[in-house]
Write a protein that holds these residues in place. Structure first.
Motif, PDB file in Angstrom:
ATOM      1  N   LEU A  27       0.830  -1.202   0.000  1.00  0.00           N
ATOM      2  CA  LEU A  27       0.000   0.000   0.000  1.00  0.00           C
ATOM      3  C   LEU A  27       0.866   1.253   0.000  1.00  0.00           C
ATOM      4  N   ASP A  28       2.158   1.063  -0.233  1.00  0.00           N
ATOM      5  CA  ASP A  28       3.096   2.183  -0.263  1.00  0.00           C
ATOM      6  C   ASP A  28       3.786   2.225  -1.620  1.00  0.00           C
ATOM      7  N   VAL A  29       4.186   3.418  -2.007  1.00  0.00           N
ATOM      8  CA  VAL A  29       4.962   3.574  -3.235  1.00  0.00           C
ATOM      9  C   VAL A  29       6.381   3.070  -2.992  1.00  0.00           C
ATOM     10  N   ALA A  30       6.992   2.510  -4.024  1.00  0.00           N
ATOM     11  CA  ALA A  30       8.399   2.108  -3.952  1.00  0.00           C
ATOM     12  C   ALA A  30       9.151   2.806  -5.071  1.00  0.00           C
ATOM     13  N   LEU A  31      10.299   3.378  -4.742  1.00  0.00           N
ATOM     14  CA  LEU A  31      11.173   3.990  -5.749  1.00  0.00           C
ATOM     15  C   LEU A  31      12.337   3.032  -5.947  1.00  0.00           C
ATOM     16  N   ALA A 186      -0.796   9.653  -0.867  1.00  0.00           N
ATOM     17  CA  ALA A 186      -0.504   8.555   0.068  1.00  0.00           C
ATOM     18  C   ALA A 186      -0.031   7.305  -0.663  1.00  0.00           C
ATOM     19  N   LEU A 187      -0.624   6.996  -1.816  1.00  0.00           N
ATOM     20  CA  LEU A 187      -0.318   5.749  -2.511  1.00  0.00           C
ATOM     21  C   LEU A 187       0.808   5.878  -3.529  1.00  0.00           C
ATOM     22  N   ALA A 188       0.998   7.092  -4.073  1.00  0.00           N
ATOM     23  CA  ALA A 188       2.006   7.254  -5.130  1.00  0.00           C
ATOM     24  C   ALA A 188       3.135   8.197  -4.753  1.00  0.00           C
ATOM     25  N   GLY A 189       2.986   8.933  -3.652  1.00  0.00           N
ATOM     26  CA  GLY A 189       4.067   9.807  -3.206  1.00  0.00           C
ATOM     27  C   GLY A 189       4.155  11.136  -3.919  1.00  0.00           C
ATOM     28  N   LEU A 190       3.164  11.449  -4.761  1.00  0.00           N
ATOM     29  CA  LEU A 190       3.149  12.708  -5.492  1.00  0.00           C
ATOM     30  C   LEU A 190       1.717  13.233  -5.564  1.00  0.00           C
ATOM     31  N   PRO A 191       1.548  14.546  -5.743  1.00  0.00           N
ATOM     32  CA  PRO A 191       0.209  15.066  -6.032  1.00  0.00           C
ATOM     33  C   PRO A 191      -0.253  14.539  -7.397  1.00  0.00           C
ATOM     34  N   PRO A 192      -1.560  14.478  -7.623  1.00  0.00           N
ATOM     35  CA  PRO A 192      -2.061  13.907  -8.878  1.00  0.00           C
ATOM     36  C   PRO A 192      -1.452  14.495 -10.142  1.00  0.00           C
ATOM     37  N   ARG A 193      -1.368  15.825 -10.243  1.00  0.00           N
ATOM     38  CA  ARG A 193      -0.841  16.425 -11.477  1.00  0.00           C
ATOM     39  C   ARG A 193       0.610  16.017 -11.723  1.00  0.00           C
TER      40      ARG A 193
END
Length: 202
Positions: A27-31, A186-193
């Motif tokens: 449920l977390d983004v991974a880089l 929360a899920l992707a680590g970035l704002p939508p845009r």
């Protein structure tokens, strides 16, 4: 650097240097840093297949990244890695007995337009029992599957249409654009845009 966002699936990934890892649902983004020219191949397990295919309680693998040898006996792990690299569905992972109730519930929650309570009622099971089934099969709770499904609906619509964020939020099932913004961060680590610009290579 690859941004890997939650998609409800699990992956067996084999690198060209022979390293092989198993990545559970997250449920977390991974880089993930990949060196230039890296070559890898993988096998993706659908949401409801994780527990039945590996014959393990799926919740033990939630959020985990481990060597394949930790989820399969050594001989079967070697065979699975070889076959994934060859582009063959691995023999050790072919048989599964996913509970049809879980398969149905995952599809209903993923597609939206319903609630966990409504799906439990459809199946004639208590919310608690559905939660136990999900943890054993998917490694996630029904609410988490519903949440990731909504996020993925947003990504699919954003990748295939050109409409406003407000329309994307409504179509995906978010309460409003602010709800979308909180969940995407929360899920992707970035704002939508910013996430959509990155996905489009802008």
């Amino acid at each position: 650097m690859q941004r890997v966002v939650p998609d409800g699936c699990s992956d067996l990934v084999v690198f060209d240097d022979g390293e092989a890892i198993f990545v559970g649902p997250a449920l977390d983004v991974a880089l993930v840093p990949l060196p230039p020219g890296a070559h890898l191949r993988g096998l993706r397990l659908r949401t409801e297949a994780l527990g039945p295919v590996l014959r393990l309680p799926a919740h033990e693998l939630a959020g985990a990244t481990v060597p394949v040898s930790e989820v399969l006996p050594e001989r079967l792990a070697r065979l699975a890695v070889e076959q994934v690299w060859e582009g063959v569905l691995p023999e050790p992972l072919r048989k599964s007995s996913a509970d049809p109730r879980v398969t149905h519930a995952v599809r209903r929650l993923w597609s939206g337009g319903t609630t966990v309570a409504a799906v439990a009622e459809e199946l004639g099971v208590a919310d608690r029992h559905l939660r136990r089934l999900f943890l054993d099969h998917t490694g996630m709770t029904p609410k988490a599957v519903h949440r990731v499904g909504r996020f993925q609906r947003f990504l699919y619509a954003a990748d295939t249409t050109r409409v406003s964020l407000a329309d994307l939020a409504a179509d995906a099932g978010f309460a409003d654009q602010a709800h979308l913004a909180r969940e995407v961060r929360a899920l992707a680590g970035l704002p939508p845009r910013d996430l959509l610009r990155e996905r489009r290579g802008d």
